[in-house]
Design a protein around this motif. Sequence first.
Motif, PDB file in Angstrom:
ATOM      1  N   GLY A  86      23.553-102.050 104.152  1.00  0.00           N
ATOM      2  CA  GLY A  86      22.474-101.019 104.112  1.00  0.00           C
ATOM      3  C   GLY A  86      23.720 -99.583 103.526  1.00  0.00           C
ATOM      4  O   GLY A  86      23.517 -98.529 103.588  1.00  0.00           O
ATOM      5  N   PHE A  87      24.817 -99.267 104.770  1.00  0.00           N
ATOM      6  CA  PHE A  87      25.995 -98.865 104.669  1.00  0.00           C
ATOM      7  C   PHE A  87      25.909 -98.416 103.530  1.00  0.00           C
ATOM      8  O   PHE A  87      26.704 -99.119 102.933  1.00  0.00           O
ATOM      9  CB  PHE A  87      27.252 -98.941 105.465  1.00  0.00           C
ATOM     10  CG  PHE A  87      27.202 -99.152 107.108  1.00  0.00           C
ATOM     11  CD1 PHE A  87      25.377 -99.403 107.831  1.00  0.00           C
ATOM     12  CD2 PHE A  87      27.591 -98.989 107.906  1.00  0.00           C
ATOM     13  CE1 PHE A  87      25.800 -99.507 108.917  1.00  0.00           C
ATOM     14  CE2 PHE A  87      28.166 -98.331 109.338  1.00  0.00           C
ATOM     15  CZ  PHE A  87      26.610 -98.949 109.690  1.00  0.00           C
ATOM     16  N   VAL A 131      29.653 -97.518 102.369  1.00  0.00           N
ATOM     17  CA  VAL A 131      30.945 -97.874 102.605  1.00  0.00           C
ATOM     18  C   VAL A 131      31.964 -96.927 102.252  1.00  0.00           C
ATOM     19  O   VAL A 131      31.863 -96.645 100.735  1.00  0.00           O
ATOM     20  CB  VAL A 131      31.510 -99.052 102.791  1.00  0.00           C
ATOM     21  CG1 VAL A 131      33.154 -99.089 103.139  1.00  0.00           C
ATOM     22  CG2 VAL A 131      30.529-100.037 103.399  1.00  0.00           C
ATOM     23  N   THR A 132      32.680 -95.734 102.991  1.00  0.00           N
ATOM     24  CA  THR A 132      33.729 -94.798 102.128  1.00  0.00           C
ATOM     25  C   THR A 132      35.259 -95.157 102.079  1.00  0.00           C
ATOM     26  O   THR A 132      36.017 -95.451 100.631  1.00  0.00           O
ATOM     27  CB  THR A 132      33.545 -93.299 103.035  1.00  0.00           C
ATOM     28  OG1 THR A 132      34.000 -93.987 104.083  1.00  0.00           O
ATOM     29  CG2 THR A 132      32.694 -93.076 102.563  1.00  0.00           C
ATOM     30  N   HIS A 133      35.383 -96.319 103.093  1.00  0.00           N
ATOM     31  CA  HIS A 133      37.199 -96.559 103.391  1.00  0.00           C
ATOM     32  C   HIS A 133      36.712 -97.819 104.491  1.00  0.00           C
ATOM     33  O   HIS A 133      36.062 -98.242 105.173  1.00  0.00           O
ATOM     34  CB  HIS A 133      37.999 -95.932 103.709  1.00  0.00           C
ATOM     35  CG  HIS A 133      37.708 -95.754 104.614  1.00  0.00           C
ATOM     36  ND1 HIS A 133      37.132 -94.235 104.842  1.00  0.00           N
ATOM     37  CD2 HIS A 133      38.563 -95.113 105.954  1.00  0.00           C
ATOM     38  CE1 HIS A 133      36.788 -94.089 106.631  1.00  0.00           C
ATOM     39  NE2 HIS A 133      37.896 -94.588 106.615  1.00  0.00           N
ATOM     40  N   HIS A 134      37.819 -98.507 104.645  1.00  0.00           N
ATOM     41  CA  HIS A 134      37.815 -99.511 106.110  1.00  0.00           C
ATOM     42  C   HIS A 134      39.348-100.119 105.485  1.00  0.00           C
ATOM     43  O   HIS A 134      40.822 -99.835 104.673  1.00  0.00           O
ATOM     44  CB  HIS A 134      37.450-101.051 105.371  1.00  0.00           C
ATOM     45  CG  HIS A 134      38.222-102.141 104.018  1.00  0.00           C
ATOM     46  ND1 HIS A 134      38.149-101.309 102.829  1.00  0.00           N
ATOM     47  CD2 HIS A 134      38.574-102.976 103.721  1.00  0.00           C
ATOM     48  CE1 HIS A 134      38.832-102.575 101.888  1.00  0.00           C
ATOM     49  NE2 HIS A 134      39.086-103.227 103.101  1.00  0.00           N
ATOM     50  N   ARG A 135      40.074-100.379 106.484  1.00  0.00           N
ATOM     51  CA  ARG A 135      41.307-101.169 106.703  1.00  0.00           C
ATOM     52  C   ARG A 135      41.189-101.790 107.589  1.00  0.00           C
ATOM     53  O   ARG A 135      39.837-102.691 108.661  1.00  0.00           O
ATOM     54  CB  ARG A 135      41.786-100.106 107.969  1.00  0.00           C
ATOM     55  CG  ARG A 135      41.336-100.177 109.314  1.00  0.00           C
ATOM     56  CD  ARG A 135      42.655 -99.307 109.522  1.00  0.00           C
ATOM     57  NE  ARG A 135      42.652 -99.374 111.422  1.00  0.00           N
ATOM     58  CZ  ARG A 135      43.070 -98.236 111.918  1.00  0.00           C
ATOM     59  NH1 ARG A 135      43.612 -97.162 111.400  1.00  0.00           N
ATOM     60  NH2 ARG A 135      43.023 -98.567 113.221  1.00  0.00           N
ATOM     61  N   MET A 136      41.979-103.713 107.596  1.00  0.00           N
ATOM     62  CA  MET A 136      42.141-104.080 108.370  1.00  0.00           C
ATOM     63  C   MET A 136      43.982-104.705 108.800  1.00  0.00           C
ATOM     64  O   MET A 136      44.328-104.656 108.443  1.00  0.00           O
ATOM     65  CB  MET A 136      42.024-105.426 107.328  1.00  0.00           C
ATOM     66  CG  MET A 136      41.656-107.214 108.011  1.00  0.00           C
ATOM     67  SD  MET A 136      40.960-108.614 106.652  1.00  0.00           S
ATOM     68  CE  MET A 136      39.891-108.029 106.494  1.00  0.00           C
ATOM     69  N   GLU A 137      42.926-105.463 110.020  1.00  0.00           N
ATOM     70  CA  GLU A 137      44.928-105.748 110.326  1.00  0.00           C
ATOM     71  C   GLU A 137      44.780-107.201 111.115  1.00  0.00           C
ATOM     72  O   GLU A 137      43.640-107.425 111.718  1.00  0.00           O
ATOM     73  CB  GLU A 137      45.181-104.640 111.491  1.00  0.00           C
ATOM     74  CG  GLU A 137      45.410-102.888 110.972  1.00  0.00           C
ATOM     75  CD  GLU A 137      44.516-102.376 112.024  1.00  0.00           C
ATOM     76  OE1 GLU A 137      44.201-102.136 113.040  1.00  0.00           O
ATOM     77  OE2 GLU A 137      44.102-101.702 111.857  1.00  0.00           O
ATOM     78  N   MET A 138      46.070-107.900 111.008  1.00  0.00           N
ATOM     79  CA  MET A 138      46.419-109.204 111.460  1.00  0.00           C
ATOM     80  C   MET A 138      46.985-108.802 112.773  1.00  0.00           C
ATOM     81  O   MET A 138      47.960-108.385 112.354  1.00  0.00           O
ATOM     82  CB  MET A 138      46.538-109.708 111.091  1.00  0.00           C
ATOM     83  CG  MET A 138      45.518-110.826 109.518  1.00  0.00           C
ATOM     84  SD  MET A 138      44.053-109.622 108.518  1.00  0.00           S
ATOM     85  CE  MET A 138      45.702-108.927 107.407  1.00  0.00           C
ATOM     86  N   GLU A 156      34.480-103.947 100.624  1.00  0.00           N
ATOM     87  CA  GLU A 156      33.330-102.924 101.008  1.00  0.00           C
ATOM     88  C   GLU A 156      32.363-103.717 100.608  1.00  0.00           C
ATOM     89  O   GLU A 156      31.673-102.986 100.790  1.00  0.00           O
ATOM     90  CB  GLU A 156      34.190-101.542 100.051  1.00  0.00           C
ATOM     91  CG  GLU A 156      35.253-101.426 101.291  1.00  0.00           C
ATOM     92  CD  GLU A 156      35.874-100.572 100.510  1.00  0.00           C
ATOM     93  OE1 GLU A 156      35.483 -99.009  99.772  1.00  0.00           O
ATOM     94  OE2 GLU A 156      37.347 -99.780 101.158  1.00  0.00           O
ATOM     95  N   VAL A 157      32.155-103.962  99.415  1.00  0.00           N
ATOM     96  CA  VAL A 157      30.650-104.458  98.599  1.00  0.00           C
ATOM     97  C   VAL A 157      29.885-105.009  99.490  1.00  0.00           C
ATOM     98  O   VAL A 157      28.657-104.643 100.008  1.00  0.00           O
ATOM     99  CB  VAL A 157      30.666-104.564  96.708  1.00  0.00           C
ATOM    100  CG1 VAL A 157      29.364-105.243  96.604  1.00  0.00           C
ATOM    101  CG2 VAL A 157      31.615-103.912  96.520  1.00  0.00           C
ATOM    102  N   VAL A 158      30.507-105.978  99.717  1.00  0.00           N
ATOM    103  CA  VAL A 158      29.689-106.776 100.963  1.00  0.00           C
ATOM    104  C   VAL A 158      29.319-107.088 101.657  1.00  0.00           C
ATOM    105  O   VAL A 158      28.216-106.952 102.725  1.00  0.00           O
ATOM    106  CB  VAL A 158      30.634-108.349 101.136  1.00  0.00           C
ATOM    107  CG1 VAL A 158      30.539-109.255 102.014  1.00  0.00           C
ATOM    108  CG2 VAL A 158      30.989-109.043 100.010  1.00  0.00           C
TER     109      VAL A 158
END
Length: 157
Positions: free
Chosen positions: A122-123, A125-132, A114-116
């Motif tokens: 410039g967002f 970022v509030t959250h993320h998800r990753m799926e494979m 999220e930091v990256v």
Amino acid sequence: MKNSQVVHSIEKLKASNIRITPQRYAILEFLIESESHPTADEIYRALADRFPNMSVATVYNNLRLFTKIGFVQEMVYGDSSSRFDFTSTQHYHAICEECGKIVDIYYPGLDDVEVVASNLTGFEVTHHRMEMYGTCPECIAKHKATDSVSTEMPVNH
């Protein structure tokens, strides 16, 4: 470990003045102990014998509450039913494209994604998800078994 997660989660609900009904407790416990990322219908079916008067709406309402307070992540994939995942720590998912099995992946190297992303875009970022996506070992084994049977030479007598 999982039992302590139930106790800890119940204490958080009580601290937020959320009433702990037997159904609510059972739904939360099922989510914490389940490793299958169940749908609301699967939760309902699993608990129906214990709570014959419980409706599917009760399950959905509790899932909505748990999602709102951050205990549960709703996982929406295309047009299939949402699946629900108890989220005690940030993690990712590997999803079998054949049977739909979902496996949790804990990988600390991705914690700073999220930091990256924020630094690159410039967002805020509030959250993320990753799926494979791929094929799980069980489905691979089924394919190998089917392939070996179909490639054997027929025996003519």
